[in-house]
Design a protein around this motif. Structure first.
Motif, PDB file in Angstrom:
ATOM      1  N   CYS A 116       1.011  -0.948  -0.034  1.00 17.72           N
ATOM      2  CA  CYS A 116       0.051  -0.118   0.088  1.00 17.72           C
ATOM      3  C   CYS A 116       1.083   1.146   0.190  1.00 17.72           C
ATOM      4  CB  CYS A 116      -0.818   0.031   1.225  1.00 17.72           C
ATOM      5  SG  CYS A 116      -1.809  -1.336   1.688  1.00 17.72           S
ATOM      6  N   PHE A 117       0.551   2.359  -0.586  1.00 21.19           N
ATOM      7  CA  PHE A 117       1.220   3.605  -0.553  1.00 21.19           C
ATOM      8  C   PHE A 117       0.368   4.746  -0.669  1.00 21.19           C
ATOM      9  CE2 PHE A 117       0.794   3.269  -5.016  1.00 21.19           C
ATOM     10  CZ  PHE A 117       0.788   4.581  -5.565  1.00 21.19           C
ATOM     11  N   ASP A 118       0.639   5.799   0.096  1.00 25.29           N
ATOM     12  CA  ASP A 118      -0.247   7.007   0.155  1.00 25.29           C
ATOM     13  C   ASP A 118       0.234   7.965  -0.737  1.00 25.29           C
ATOM     14  OD1 ASP A 118      -1.674   5.819   2.117  1.00 25.29           O
ATOM     15  OD2 ASP A 118      -0.872   7.051   3.861  1.00 25.29           O
ATOM     16  N   ALA A 119      -0.656   8.566  -1.213  1.00 21.62           N
ATOM     17  CA  ALA A 119      -0.298   9.721  -2.368  1.00 21.62           C
ATOM     18  C   ALA A 119      -1.007  10.958  -2.122  1.00 21.62           C
ATOM     19  CB  ALA A 119      -0.562   9.229  -3.681  1.00 21.62           C
ATOM     20  N   TYR A 120      -0.285  12.121  -2.493  1.00 17.90           N
ATOM     21  CA  TYR A 120      -0.981  13.528  -2.423  1.00 17.90           C
ATOM     22  C   TYR A 120      -0.948  14.277  -3.622  1.00 17.90           C
ATOM     23  CZ  TYR A 120      -1.619  18.132  -0.753  1.00 17.90           C
ATOM     24  OH  TYR A 120      -1.898  19.496  -0.514  1.00 17.90           O
ATOM     25  N   ILE A 121      -1.735  14.704  -3.822  1.00 15.80           N
ATOM     26  CA  ILE A 121      -1.928  15.242  -5.221  1.00 15.80           C
ATOM     27  C   ILE A 121      -2.230  16.908  -4.957  1.00 15.80           C
ATOM     28  CG2 ILE A 121      -3.462  16.107  -7.291  1.00 15.80           C
ATOM     29  CD1 ILE A 121      -4.560  13.051  -7.126  1.00 15.80           C
ATOM     30  N   ALA A 122      -0.929  17.459  -5.367  1.00 13.34           N
ATOM     31  CA  ALA A 122      -0.831  19.048  -5.193  1.00 13.34           C
ATOM     32  C   ALA A 122      -1.414  19.607  -6.400  1.00 13.34           C
ATOM     33  CB  ALA A 122       0.503  19.375  -4.689  1.00 13.34           C
ATOM     34  N   ARG A 123      -2.326  20.141  -6.467  1.00 20.18           N
ATOM     35  CA  ARG A 123      -3.248  20.784  -7.479  1.00 20.18           C
ATOM     36  C   ARG A 123      -2.601  22.070  -7.733  1.00 20.18           C
ATOM     37  NH1 ARG A 123      -9.733  20.766  -6.719  1.00 20.18           N
ATOM     38  NH2 ARG A 123      -9.604  21.083  -8.933  1.00 20.18           N
ATOM     39  N   THR A 124      -2.201  22.957  -6.798  1.00 13.16           N
ATOM     40  CA  THR A 124      -1.577  24.174  -7.321  1.00 13.16           C
ATOM     41  C   THR A 124      -0.188  23.889  -8.135  1.00 13.16           C
ATOM     42  OG1 THR A 124      -0.564  24.329  -5.095  1.00 13.16           O
ATOM     43  CG2 THR A 124      -2.679  25.376  -5.425  1.00 13.16           C
ATOM     44  N   ALA A 125       0.576  22.938  -7.470  1.00 12.41           N
ATOM     45  CA  ALA A 125       1.806  22.560  -8.164  1.00 12.41           C
ATOM     46  C   ALA A 125       1.727  21.771  -9.431  1.00 12.41           C
ATOM     47  CB  ALA A 125       2.650  22.189  -7.282  1.00 12.41           C
ATOM     48  N   ASN A 126       0.633  21.146  -9.465  1.00 11.80           N
ATOM     49  CA  ASN A 126       0.444  20.257 -10.616  1.00 11.80           C
ATOM     50  C   ASN A 126       1.389  18.868 -10.759  1.00 11.80           C
ATOM     51  OD1 ASN A 126      -1.061  19.093 -12.930  1.00 11.80           O
ATOM     52  ND2 ASN A 126       0.308  20.101 -14.341  1.00 11.80           N
ATOM     53  N   ARG A 127       1.339  18.531  -9.313  1.00 13.24           N
ATOM     54  CA  ARG A 127       2.226  17.401  -9.052  1.00 13.24           C
ATOM     55  C   ARG A 127       1.764  16.532  -8.087  1.00 13.24           C
ATOM     56  NH1 ARG A 127       8.363  18.375  -7.107  1.00 13.24           N
ATOM     57  NH2 ARG A 127       8.249  15.966  -7.439  1.00 13.24           N
ATOM     58  N   THR A 128       2.050  15.120  -8.178  1.00 12.12           N
ATOM     59  CA  THR A 128       1.710  14.012  -7.239  1.00 12.12           C
ATOM     60  C   THR A 128       2.840  13.652  -6.385  1.00 12.12           C
ATOM     61  OG1 THR A 128       0.062  13.607  -8.903  1.00 12.12           O
ATOM     62  CG2 THR A 128       0.342  12.087  -7.001  1.00 12.12           C
ATOM     63  N   PHE A 129       2.662  13.506  -5.138  1.00  7.40           N
ATOM     64  CA  PHE A 129       3.881  12.906  -4.407  1.00  7.40           C
ATOM     65  C   PHE A 129       3.663  11.663  -3.673  1.00  7.40           C
ATOM     66  CE2 PHE A 129       3.981  17.401  -4.608  1.00  7.40           C
ATOM     67  CZ  PHE A 129       5.222  17.985  -4.777  1.00  7.40           C
ATOM     68  N   VAL A 130       4.568  10.801  -3.599  1.00 15.62           N
ATOM     69  CA  VAL A 130       4.361   9.581  -2.446  1.00 15.62           C
ATOM     70  C   VAL A 130       4.751  10.230  -1.116  1.00 15.62           C
ATOM     71  CG1 VAL A 130       5.628   7.660  -1.935  1.00 15.62           C
ATOM     72  CG2 VAL A 130       5.302   7.971  -4.112  1.00 15.62           C
ATOM     73  N   VAL A 131       3.956   9.810  -0.345  1.00 16.99           N
ATOM     74  CA  VAL A 131       4.051  10.185   1.077  1.00 16.99           C
ATOM     75  C   VAL A 131       4.739   9.095   1.993  1.00 16.99           C
ATOM     76  CG1 VAL A 131       2.594  10.736   3.110  1.00 16.99           C
ATOM     77  CG2 VAL A 131       1.896  11.413   1.047  1.00 16.99           C
ATOM     78  N   ASP A 132       4.156   7.737   1.873  1.00 13.81           N
ATOM     79  CA  ASP A 132       4.668   6.756   2.536  1.00 13.81           C
ATOM     80  C   ASP A 132       4.260   5.317   2.091  1.00 13.81           C
ATOM     81  OD1 ASP A 132       6.195   5.454   4.624  1.00 13.81           O
ATOM     82  OD2 ASP A 132       4.857   6.077   6.227  1.00 13.81           O
ATOM     83  N   PHE A 133       4.922   4.326   2.433  1.00 12.56           N
ATOM     84  CA  PHE A 133       4.639   2.756   2.102  1.00 12.56           C
ATOM     85  C   PHE A 133       4.170   2.032   3.235  1.00 12.56           C
ATOM     86  CE2 PHE A 133       6.898   4.377  -1.626  1.00 12.56           C
ATOM     87  CZ  PHE A 133       6.404   3.654  -2.668  1.00 12.56           C
ATOM     88  N   GLU A 134       3.403   1.029   2.873  1.00 11.96           N
ATOM     89  CA  GLU A 134       2.950   0.271   4.133  1.00 11.96           C
ATOM     90  C   GLU A 134       2.897  -1.237   3.425  1.00 11.96           C
ATOM     91  OE1 GLU A 134       0.828   1.300   7.723  1.00 11.96           O
ATOM     92  OE2 GLU A 134      -0.335   2.318   6.363  1.00 11.96           O
ATOM     93  N   PRO A 135       3.068  -2.482   4.111  1.00 11.56           N
ATOM     94  CA  PRO A 135       3.112  -3.703   3.529  1.00 11.56           C
ATOM     95  C   PRO A 135       1.589  -4.045   3.397  1.00 11.56           C
ATOM     96  CG  PRO A 135       3.650  -3.967   5.879  1.00 11.56           C
ATOM     97  CD  PRO A 135       3.669  -2.547   5.527  1.00 11.56           C
ATOM     98  N   TRP A 136       1.335  -4.996   2.534  1.00 10.29           N
ATOM     99  CA  TRP A 136      -0.151  -5.587   2.274  1.00 10.29           C
ATOM    100  C   TRP A 136      -0.303  -6.616   3.482  1.00 10.29           C
ATOM    101  CZ3 TRP A 136      -3.438  -5.056  -1.960  1.00 10.29           C
ATOM    102  CH2 TRP A 136      -4.222  -5.944  -2.202  1.00 10.29           C
ATOM    103  N   THR A 137      -1.089  -6.016   4.451  1.00  8.78           N
ATOM    104  CA  THR A 137      -1.092  -6.815   5.564  1.00  8.78           C
ATOM    105  C   THR A 137      -2.429  -6.303   6.220  1.00  8.78           C
ATOM    106  OG1 THR A 137      -0.122  -7.863   7.605  1.00  8.78           O
ATOM    107  CG2 THR A 137       0.391  -5.565   7.177  1.00  8.78           C
ATOM    108  N   HIS A 138      -3.066  -7.037   7.234  1.00 10.04           N
ATOM    109  CA  HIS A 138      -4.298  -6.811   7.958  1.00 10.04           C
ATOM    110  C   HIS A 138      -4.369  -5.842   8.678  1.00 10.04           C
ATOM    111  CE1 HIS A 138      -2.500  -9.362  10.785  1.00 10.04           C
ATOM    112  NE2 HIS A 138      -3.276  -8.941  11.536  1.00 10.04           N
ATOM    113  N   THR A 139      -3.084  -5.168   9.297  1.00  7.62           N
ATOM    114  CA  THR A 139      -2.880  -4.332  10.343  1.00  7.62           C
ATOM    115  C   THR A 139      -2.856  -2.868   9.686  1.00  7.62           C
ATOM    116  OG1 THR A 139      -0.630  -4.186  10.278  1.00  7.62           O
ATOM    117  CG2 THR A 139      -1.649  -5.514  12.092  1.00  7.62           C
ATOM    118  N   VAL A 140      -2.851  -2.712   8.383  1.00  6.02           N
ATOM    119  CA  VAL A 140      -2.973  -1.431   7.561  1.00  6.02           C
ATOM    120  C   VAL A 140      -4.407  -0.974   7.444  1.00  6.02           C
ATOM    121  CG1 VAL A 140      -2.432  -0.329   5.414  1.00  6.02           C
ATOM    122  CG2 VAL A 140      -0.660  -1.975   6.371  1.00  6.02           C
ATOM    123  N   GLU A 141      -4.874   0.149   7.721  1.00  6.34           N
ATOM    124  CA  GLU A 141      -6.140   0.508   7.619  1.00  6.34           C
ATOM    125  C   GLU A 141      -6.672   0.460   6.249  1.00  6.34           C
ATOM    126  OE1 GLU A 141      -9.847   1.286   8.015  1.00  6.34           O
ATOM    127  OE2 GLU A 141      -8.771   1.192   9.887  1.00  6.34           O
TER     128      GLU A 141
END
Length: 393
Positions: free
Chosen positions: A300-325
């Motif tokens: 799993c990974f979290d992404a952030y879309i910065a509309r003003t900068a017209n860019r998309t960023f990676v925020v963090d990674f987590e493994p594919w497991t049941h403890t991830v929300e």
């Protein structure tokens, strides 16, 4: 919250989702929220005693979602460690600096009992907020003369290094370690934020966080004895004012995104018109940066879309497991999804009291929810008024 059987959601989610012009049938998201609510209600009535390992009850087996996952491999956890992925993705995420090796005194300080600051960082002032509350001089506050345990620990070299990094990252940062950030300690600050402008603020957050202690002492996702020797690392990330509505959790299965969920538990009407844009921007980020550089097949990974900068960023990674929300999905349905076709995206629907099911993160570390209600505030005001009247008699 206990894990309830949610297979019915998995079976019906794909058929509930329909596109008609610019309209979207959000029944799958509403059903997922309803299922979470039912699980929370069941958790309030269930016994708090742990389930026996040899139970033959089908309900108990269904409740233990971890059984649906294969054993988590060490490499899958190490791949999600910040120093593993940041060097490969530094152009697709926020500017950061990793401090390691960490001096042993610093690690001892973080794991020692109590919340205290070392002598050379004794004033955890957060951006002058004390002046806003009528305290003009921090030294005027009366403190106990009783000596704190280990308060004289020397971590000056770490302090110097943190000051240097903060200056290089334009004066404000937010801290984290190998896998975790001290989000569970944000209530310790006066600004309800992880934003730090000096070492004392960094220390206060790290020292108050169970997540950070767990990262160092017992390991994240896997026990430390399974992870082996992992060098602790302090990460300082450049502070950015992120718009919560533009954060999304992405679920990758067999090297392809199968689902995307809005993270912030609120309805935003403008997101409905952005579905195609969200899919496009996250897809471009994934194809250009994430898939070529992240070695795991499922994660799993979290992404952030910065509309003003017209860019998309990676925020963090987590493994594919049941403890991830899984947010607006259920792990049962995610496990059944195939990677053919376009990823399914879910946004928080309108006319649903999401806060009834998705409480503010780490609110259990703060105070009873009743203290935030109007009734409590009215009662408190009445008590203060009554006390003042009695004092004048």
């Amino acid at each position: 919250m206990s894990e309830e059987t949610r297979a019915s959601v998995a079976d019906s989610a794909s058929t509930d989702r329909q596109n008609t012009g610019n309209q979207y049938d959000d029944s799958a998201a509403k059903e997922a929220i309803s299922t979470i609510a039912e699980a929370a209600a069941a958790n309030n009535t269930e016994s708090k005693e742990p389930m026996c390992d040899n139970s033959d009850s089908d309900d108990d087996e269904n409740r233990d979602i971890s059984k649906l996952f294969p054993p988590l491999a060490k490499d899958e956890v190490i791949n999600c460690m910040f120093s593993s992925w940041y060097p490969k993705l530094r152009n697709a995420t926020f500017k950061s600096e990793i401090i390691k090796p960490l001096e042993q005194n610093f690690l001892t300080y973080l794991l020692s009992d109590g919340v205290f600051l070392p002598d050379n960082e004794a004033n955890p002032v957060f951006s002058g907020e004390f002046e806003e509350h009528g305290i003009s001089n921090y030294d005027d506050v009366e403190w106990s003369d009783e000596e704190e345990p280990n308060a004289g620990i020397d971590i000056e070299s770490t302090t110097v290094e943190i000051r240097r990094v903060i200056e290089e990252l334009d004066g404000t940062v937010f801290p984290r370690m190998n896998w975790s950030s001290p989000r569970d300690a944000v209530h310790m600050t006066t600004c309800d934020s992880l934003k730090c402008a000096n070492p004392s603020q960094v220390y206060l957050l790290l020292k108050s966080s169970y997540n950070i202690a767990s990262d160092i002492e017992s390991g994240r996702y896997l026990p430390r004895d399974q992870l082996g020797e992992v060098e602790p690392e302090l990460v300082l990330r450049q502070w950015c004012n992120l718009v919560p509505s533009m954060e999304f959790r992405c679920f990758v299965k067999d090297h392809k995104i199968v689902a995307i969920s809005q993270i912030d538990p609120h309805y935003y009407d403008f997101l409905e018109d952005m579905r195609s844009e969200i899919l496009t921007k996250i897809g471009e980020l994934f194809e250009a940066h994430v898939r070529p550089n992240f070695p795991s097949a499922n994660y799993c990974f979290d992404a952030y879309i910065a509309r003003t900068a017209n860019r998309t960023f990676v925020v963090d990674f987590e493994p594919w497991t049941h403890t991830v929300e899984p947010i607006l999905f259920e792990w049962e349905e995610l496990l059944k999804m195939n990677n053919d076709g376009e990823p399914e995206i879910r946004l928080f629907p309108n006319n649903v009291n999401t806060m009834g099911y998705f409480t503010k993160k780490h609110s259990m570390n703060r105070y009873p929810v009743e203290m935030t209600t109007a009734t409590f505030q009215d009662t408190l005001s009445q008590l203060i008024a009554q006390t003042n009247n009695q004092a004048q008699i």
